[in-house]
Design an enzyme around this catalytic site. Structure first.
Site, PDB file in Angstrom:
ATOM      1  CE1 TYR A  42     -30.283 126.633 -94.452  1.00 57.74           C
ATOM      2  CE2 TYR A  42     -29.474 124.379 -94.489  1.00 57.74           C
ATOM      3  CZ  TYR A  42     -29.351 125.701 -94.866  1.00 57.74           C
ATOM      4  OH  TYR A  42     -28.312 126.086 -95.672  1.00 57.74           O
TER       5      TYR A  42
ATOM      6  CE  LYS B  47     -30.420 127.642 -98.058  1.00 56.42           C
ATOM      7  NZ  LYS B  47     -30.243 128.907 -98.815  1.00 56.42           N
TER       8      LYS B  47
ATOM      9  CB  THR C 142     -20.742 131.520 -92.460  1.00 55.16           C
ATOM     10  OG1 THR C 142     -21.806 130.578 -92.197  1.00 55.16           O
ATOM     11  CG2 THR C 142     -20.127 131.215 -93.826  1.00 55.16           C
TER      12      THR C 142
END
Length: 282
Positions: A167, A171, A202
């Site tokens: 991840y 990014k 989130t």
């Protein structure tokens, strides 16, 4: 799209969904930062094309229509060629004034333990789909002589992601990619923005299996409304990059510029290693 959709070429570009309102495309818009960004654009007079892969998308679209503009919902999985085809086909003949490539996914855990298919899914959405969609969107904007392209990056882009390695690397790719594009198109009337949230409240951490078993998952996070408001301002101003969120997140962004990679990797381990969480979401 006339003659069939090609991911390398978005044809048409004559007009938006209405004659008087500009059009914004938001991916990953069924919840979280994407939904709040869509709300920002809707409340500022934009029509919307919103995308996500889940059932929540149509509910989100109904809520967005309350702002008075047109909202077209395109449910598609952007990790797949078919999903990208569906989204690009829905944009046929439309002027996309702003495109925010926000859809993304994470995966927590030690690299030796995670499933390779899950790692690949992160690459497919965060990297491959980003490039495949950015190409036709940016070509169309450059040909039109204006537009705003934006990417949801992360403060994670500045640090090696121990126990979240794919991840963070994805990014880092998005951040570098966006900054390079911003330089390439600086004389075309098009702006490219990368905005960098920190940990945000989130569904991300639940989906990444990090919600309760890691310190990062259980710590207090930034509200998505705050992140989206700051991101919206950066996008419409044409800023190349912006750290979005709380003062703590902005401090993390500053620290990411100066701390050695080894220090950042060790700090990320303390936040993301399984077993470091307290089992709460406070």
């Amino acid at each position: 799209m006339a003659g069939g959709v090609r991911e390398a070429d978005l044809r048409g570009y004559p007009s938006g969904m209405t004659e008087t309102r500009p059009l914004a495309l938001i991916t990953g818009a069924s919840s979280g930062i994407g939904l709040e960004l869509a709300r920002q654009f809707a409340s500022h007079g934009y029509d919307l094309v919103v995308n996500a892969e889940d059932e929540e998308l149509e509910t989100a679209a109904e809520r967005l229509r309350e702002a008075g503009g047109e909202v077209r919902a395109v449910r598609a999985d952007l990790r797949t060629g078919e999903g990208r085809f569906l989204l690009l086909d829905a944009l046929d003949g439309l002027t996309v004034d702003v495109a925010v490539l926000n859809a993304g996914v994470g995966q927590g855990g030690a690299f030796v333990d995670t499933d390779l298919a899950d790692d690949q899914a992160v690459i497919d959405l965060n990297v491959t789909a980003t490039v495949r969609l950015a190409k036709p969107l940016l070509r169309a904007m450059a040909a039109h002589g204006g537009g705003r392209l934006a990417f949801t990056s992360s403060v994670a882009s500045q640090m090696p992601g121990s126990f979240q390695p794919v991840y963070n690397a994805s990014k880092s790719f998005v951040q570098s990619f966006a900054q390079a594009l911003a330089e390439e198109v600086k004389d075309t009337g098009v702006t490219v923005t990368a905005f960098m949230p920190g940990p945000t409240e989130t569904e991300f951490f639940d989906r990444a299996d990090m919600a309760e078993d890691t310190r990062m998952g259980s710590m207090k996070k930034d509200p998505p409304e705050q992140v989206a408001e700051q991101a919206f301002e950066a996008i419409v101003k044409g800023e190349k990059k912006a750290v979005t969120g709380s003062l703590m997140t902005k401090a993390q962004g500053l620290a990411g510029k100066v701390l050695p990679d080894g220090v950042k990797a060790a700090a990320h381990r303390r936040l993301a290693e399984p077993g470091t969480g307290d089992g709460s979401r406070d």
